[in-house]
Scaffold this motif. Structure first.
Motif, PDB file in Angstrom:
ATOM      1  N   UNK A 103       0.832  -1.206   0.000  1.00  0.00           N
ATOM      2  CA  UNK A 103       0.000   0.000   0.000  1.00  0.00           C
ATOM      3  C   UNK A 103       0.863   1.252   0.000  1.00  0.00           C
ATOM      4  N   UNK A 104       1.976   1.210   0.767  1.00  0.00           N
ATOM      5  CA  UNK A 104       2.903   2.349   0.797  1.00  0.00           C
ATOM      6  C   UNK A 104       3.704   2.433  -0.499  1.00  0.00           C
ATOM      7  N   UNK A 105       4.101   1.269  -1.014  1.00  0.00           N
ATOM      8  CA  UNK A 105       4.911   1.227  -2.235  1.00  0.00           C
ATOM      9  C   UNK A 105       4.176   1.855  -3.411  1.00  0.00           C
ATOM     10  N   UNK A 151      -3.870  -3.217  31.250  1.00  0.00           N
ATOM     11  CA  UNK A 151      -4.070  -2.203  30.219  1.00  0.00           C
ATOM     12  C   UNK A 151      -3.110  -1.034  30.373  1.00  0.00           C
ATOM     13  N   UNK A 152      -2.443  -0.944  31.522  1.00  0.00           N
ATOM     14  CA  UNK A 152      -1.408   0.068  31.659  1.00  0.00           C
ATOM     15  C   UNK A 152      -0.312  -0.113  30.630  1.00  0.00           C
ATOM     16  N   UNK A 153      -0.036  -1.358  30.243  1.00  0.00           N
ATOM     17  CA  UNK A 153       0.992  -1.627  29.229  1.00  0.00           C
ATOM     18  C   UNK A 153       0.511  -1.222  27.835  1.00  0.00           C
ATOM     19  N   UNK A 154      -0.798  -1.229  27.626  1.00  0.00           N
ATOM     20  CA  UNK A 154      -1.335  -0.691  26.379  1.00  0.00           C
ATOM     21  C   UNK A 154      -1.049   0.800  26.297  1.00  0.00           C
ATOM     22  N   UNK A 155      -1.187   1.497  27.431  1.00  0.00           N
ATOM     23  CA  UNK A 155      -0.902   2.918  27.460  1.00  0.00           C
ATOM     24  C   UNK A 155       0.556   3.229  27.169  1.00  0.00           C
ATOM     25  N   UNK A 156       1.463   2.382  27.696  1.00  0.00           N
ATOM     26  CA  UNK A 156       2.892   2.567  27.427  1.00  0.00           C
ATOM     27  C   UNK A 156       3.153   2.497  25.926  1.00  0.00           C
ATOM     28  N   UNK A 157       2.538   1.521  25.264  1.00  0.00           N
ATOM     29  CA  UNK A 157       2.735   1.364  23.821  1.00  0.00           C
ATOM     30  C   UNK A 157       2.068   2.478  23.034  1.00  0.00           C
ATOM     31  N   UNK A 158       0.953   2.991  23.528  1.00  0.00           N
ATOM     32  CA  UNK A 158       0.210   3.996  22.774  1.00  0.00           C
ATOM     33  C   UNK A 158       0.943   5.328  22.701  1.00  0.00           C
ATOM     34  N   UNK A 159       1.820   5.634  23.674  1.00  0.00           N
ATOM     35  CA  UNK A 159       2.601   6.860  23.516  1.00  0.00           C
ATOM     36  C   UNK A 159       3.905   6.590  22.777  1.00  0.00           C
ATOM     37  N   UNK A 160       4.330   5.316  22.709  1.00  0.00           N
ATOM     38  CA  UNK A 160       5.527   4.989  21.917  1.00  0.00           C
ATOM     39  C   UNK A 160       5.252   5.194  20.430  1.00  0.00           C
ATOM     40  N   UNK A 161       4.016   4.896  19.982  1.00  0.00           N
ATOM     41  CA  UNK A 161       3.658   5.059  18.571  1.00  0.00           C
ATOM     42  C   UNK A 161       3.809   6.494  18.089  1.00  0.00           C
ATOM     43  N   UNK A 162       3.133   7.465  18.741  1.00  0.00           N
ATOM     44  CA  UNK A 162       3.296   8.856  18.311  1.00  0.00           C
ATOM     45  C   UNK A 162       4.730   9.370  18.448  1.00  0.00           C
ATOM     46  N   UNK A 163       5.453   8.884  19.447  1.00  0.00           N
ATOM     47  CA  UNK A 163       6.842   9.321  19.631  1.00  0.00           C
ATOM     48  C   UNK A 163       7.692   8.903  18.422  1.00  0.00           C
ATOM     49  N   UNK A 164       7.503   7.665  17.969  1.00  0.00           N
ATOM     50  CA  UNK A 164       8.213   7.181  16.779  1.00  0.00           C
ATOM     51  C   UNK A 164       7.792   7.986  15.550  1.00  0.00           C
ATOM     52  N   UNK A 165       6.488   8.221  15.436  1.00  0.00           N
ATOM     53  CA  UNK A 165       5.975   8.949  14.276  1.00  0.00           C
ATOM     54  C   UNK A 165       6.519  10.373  14.214  1.00  0.00           C
ATOM     55  N   UNK A 166       6.652  11.030  15.379  1.00  0.00           N
ATOM     56  CA  UNK A 166       7.125  12.416  15.381  1.00  0.00           C
ATOM     57  C   UNK A 166       8.540  12.518  14.839  1.00  0.00           C
ATOM     58  N   UNK A 167       9.317  11.444  14.976  1.00  0.00           N
ATOM     59  CA  UNK A 167      10.708  11.468  14.517  1.00  0.00           C
ATOM     60  C   UNK A 167      10.881  10.896  13.110  1.00  0.00           C
ATOM     61  N   UNK A 168       9.958  10.022  12.685  1.00  0.00           N
ATOM     62  CA  UNK A 168      10.151   9.325  11.416  1.00  0.00           C
ATOM     63  C   UNK A 168       9.122   9.668  10.341  1.00  0.00           C
ATOM     64  N   UNK A 169       7.952  10.170  10.718  1.00  0.00           N
ATOM     65  CA  UNK A 169       6.906  10.436   9.734  1.00  0.00           C
ATOM     66  C   UNK A 169       6.887  11.897   9.276  1.00  0.00           C
ATOM     67  N   UNK A 177       6.396  11.578   2.208  1.00  0.00           N
ATOM     68  CA  UNK A 177       6.505  10.245   1.609  1.00  0.00           C
ATOM     69  C   UNK A 177       5.996   9.186   2.589  1.00  0.00           C
ATOM     70  N   UNK A 178       5.914   7.949   2.103  1.00  0.00           N
ATOM     71  CA  UNK A 178       5.438   6.827   2.919  1.00  0.00           C
ATOM     72  C   UNK A 178       6.536   5.794   3.179  1.00  0.00           C
ATOM     73  N   UNK A 179       7.788   6.155   2.905  1.00  0.00           N
ATOM     74  CA  UNK A 179       8.880   5.191   3.008  1.00  0.00           C
ATOM     75  C   UNK A 179       8.998   4.604   4.418  1.00  0.00           C
ATOM     76  N   UNK A 180       8.954   5.463   5.432  1.00  0.00           N
ATOM     77  CA  UNK A 180       9.135   4.966   6.800  1.00  0.00           C
ATOM     78  C   UNK A 180       7.914   4.196   7.291  1.00  0.00           C
TER      79      UNK A 180
END
Length: 464
Positions: A103-105, A151-169, A177-180
């Motif tokens: 889909x990204x390609x 579910x506290x561990x779900x919360x830990x992962x849910x802020x990791x997603x936007x953190x990664x996106x802020x640096x790579x997207x 682009x959609x490379x990352x």
């Protein structure tokens, strides 16, 4: 095919802790996927040149899958058990993630929407299995505390997603682009595959509805004798969950746009990072966190606590609709804090003492996650004109959830007097009749000394 099983209170110390830890790992899985989803909205608006309303097709696909697939998943698990349900969910999760690559390609927004639907089907299966398994993995008295801890561990992962996106997207050429995106979701697919292999080789004890019903009936609680459609706490729990999740998803899906549109000099990369901090607030809070909420739920009745948190959500979502600049962003952060315990508490209130209806009830409550399919489009249609005012849409969902919580508090007060503290009706009945022989004998491979209940675990994790 009937699956033989046990109840959570009958497991040995080692098997209980192993089962709890392994199933808890699933919460991190869908937390990460959900955290990335909200950031992709804003990213796709730039890459594909679509409106805020069009970008919410991702939410429609993701949460619409819950509405469609959660009932099917509960039927599947009722026949084949929790473990096979987990395998089904992880397989669909990995399958949907791997097709993000083509889909990204080829830069096809429709492909992303379709893949997101498949991921949603997988995650709905995992939620039916994991939420209900954790809830019944021990005494009902501490079900809300156990589920909040997991579910506290779900919360830990849910802020990791936007953190990664802020640096790579959003930085450099990645902003257009959609490379990352394709590489991130390739890693997500690999994570699902690894977990699938781990669950294949684990000895996960099966907790059955019949065993849960026997435990209730032994002390005279026969609420499951009524047909499922008369399990009103569960039915209205579905309504409350639908309203709450819809409101939560609407708030999160437009959080990046909300911060940018406050006109205080915040760009999309900074807003994505701030959004990750909102998720941190959701997870760790300031004076009280989702993890510390486990301790509170040892003392305070879950319905009463949900009433308080629901009121907080209602007040601050309303305030965010009108507060300008930094004040509005402050209201948004506070709103994320008050959301922290709502989903798992609604789940445990709605599935409490369902007995033979447990898996069907779990499927119905998880089906309520489908509320996230229609709230974001409704909110985005307003946000295309005024993002701030659009936050009145989730306000309506928080009000509905609060009414459910207050209704349970009133119902409990009418039937047994107002309660401040959480109680287990099964334990209370057992004490009243003085019957300490209703617990079934340990399995042959287990000794009585090895026995460990979820209450003991919670009291070790958070001293009472």
């Amino acid at each position: 095919m009937t699956v033989a099983g046990t109840t959570g209170t009958e497991l040995s110390r080692g098997r209980w802790l192993y089962s709890f830890a392994l199933v808890t790992s699933l919460f991190f899985t869908w937390g990460f996927a959900y955290g990335l989803l909200d950031v992709l909205n804003s990213h796709f608006q730039t890459v594909f040149g679509i409106s805020k309303l069009q970008s919410t097709l991702l939410q429609l696909a993701y949460f619409g899958a819950y509405f469609v697939f959660a009932p099917l998943a509960s039927i599947f698990m009722n026949k084949y058990g929790y473990k096979k349900g987990i395998h089904l969910g992880l397989s669909l999760y990995s399958l949907g993630a791997i097709f993000f690559w083509p889909s990204a390609k080829f830069e096809r927004y429709g492909g992303f929407v379709g893949c997101t639907f498949v991921i949603g089907c997988g995650l709905s299966s995992l939620e039916v299995a994991a939420n209900s398994y954790i809830a019944v993995l021990g005494t009902p008295k501490y079900a809300a505390a156990r589920l909040n801890f997991s579910q506290g561990f779900q919360g830990v992962a849910s802020f990791a997603g936007p953190m990664i996106a802020s640096r790579w997207f959003f930085l450099g050429k990645n902003a257009t682009t959609l490379d990352t995106v394709q590489w991130v979701y390739l890693a997500v697919a690999a994570l699902g595959l690894v977990l699938n292999v781990l669950f294949f080789f684990c000895d996960l004890p099966e907790i059955t509805q019949d065993a849960l019903a026997d435990e209730m009936h032994a002390v005279g609680i026969r609420s499951d004798d009524e047909p499922f459609w008369k399990q009103y706490r569960c039915i209205f729990g579905w309504v409350a969950q639908t309203a709450y999740v819809g409101a939560q998803v609407g708030v999160a899906s437009l959080a990046v746009n909300y911060m940018v549109d406050q006109n205080i000099g915040i760009n999309k990369s900074q807003a994505s990072q701030l959004f990750s901090y909102c998720q941190i607030t959701f997870t760790v809070g300031r004076p009280v966190s989702r993890f510390i909420g486990v301790a509170i739920l040892n003392y305070v009745d879950p319905a009463l606590l949900l009433s308080f948190y629901g009121l907080g959500c209602s007040v601050f979502s309303f305030a965010a609709s009108f507060a300008p600049g930094r004040a509005g962003i402050g209201c948004l952060f506070t709103l994320f804090f008050f959301e922290s315990i709502c989903y798992p508490v609604i789940f445990t209130l709605g599935t409490k003492n369902l007995g033979k209806h447990t898996k069907r009830g779990s499927g119905l409550i998880v089906m309520g996650v489908g509320g996230g399919a229609w709230y974001p489009p409704a909110q985005a249609s307003i946000a295309d004109r005024n993002t701030r005012i659009s936050y009145l849409v989730p306000f309506s969902g928080y009000v509905a959830m609060t009414i459910y919580a207050v209704g349970i508090v009133i119902d409990q007060a009418i039937k047994g007097g107002f309660r401040w503290r959480t109680i287990s009706e099964i334990e209370q009945r057992r004490e009243e009749v003085g019957d300490h022989t209703t617990q079934r004998s340990p399995q042959p491979s287990e000794s009585v000394d090895e026995k460990k209940t979820s209450q003991e675990f919670v009291e070790e994790v958070v001293p009472v």
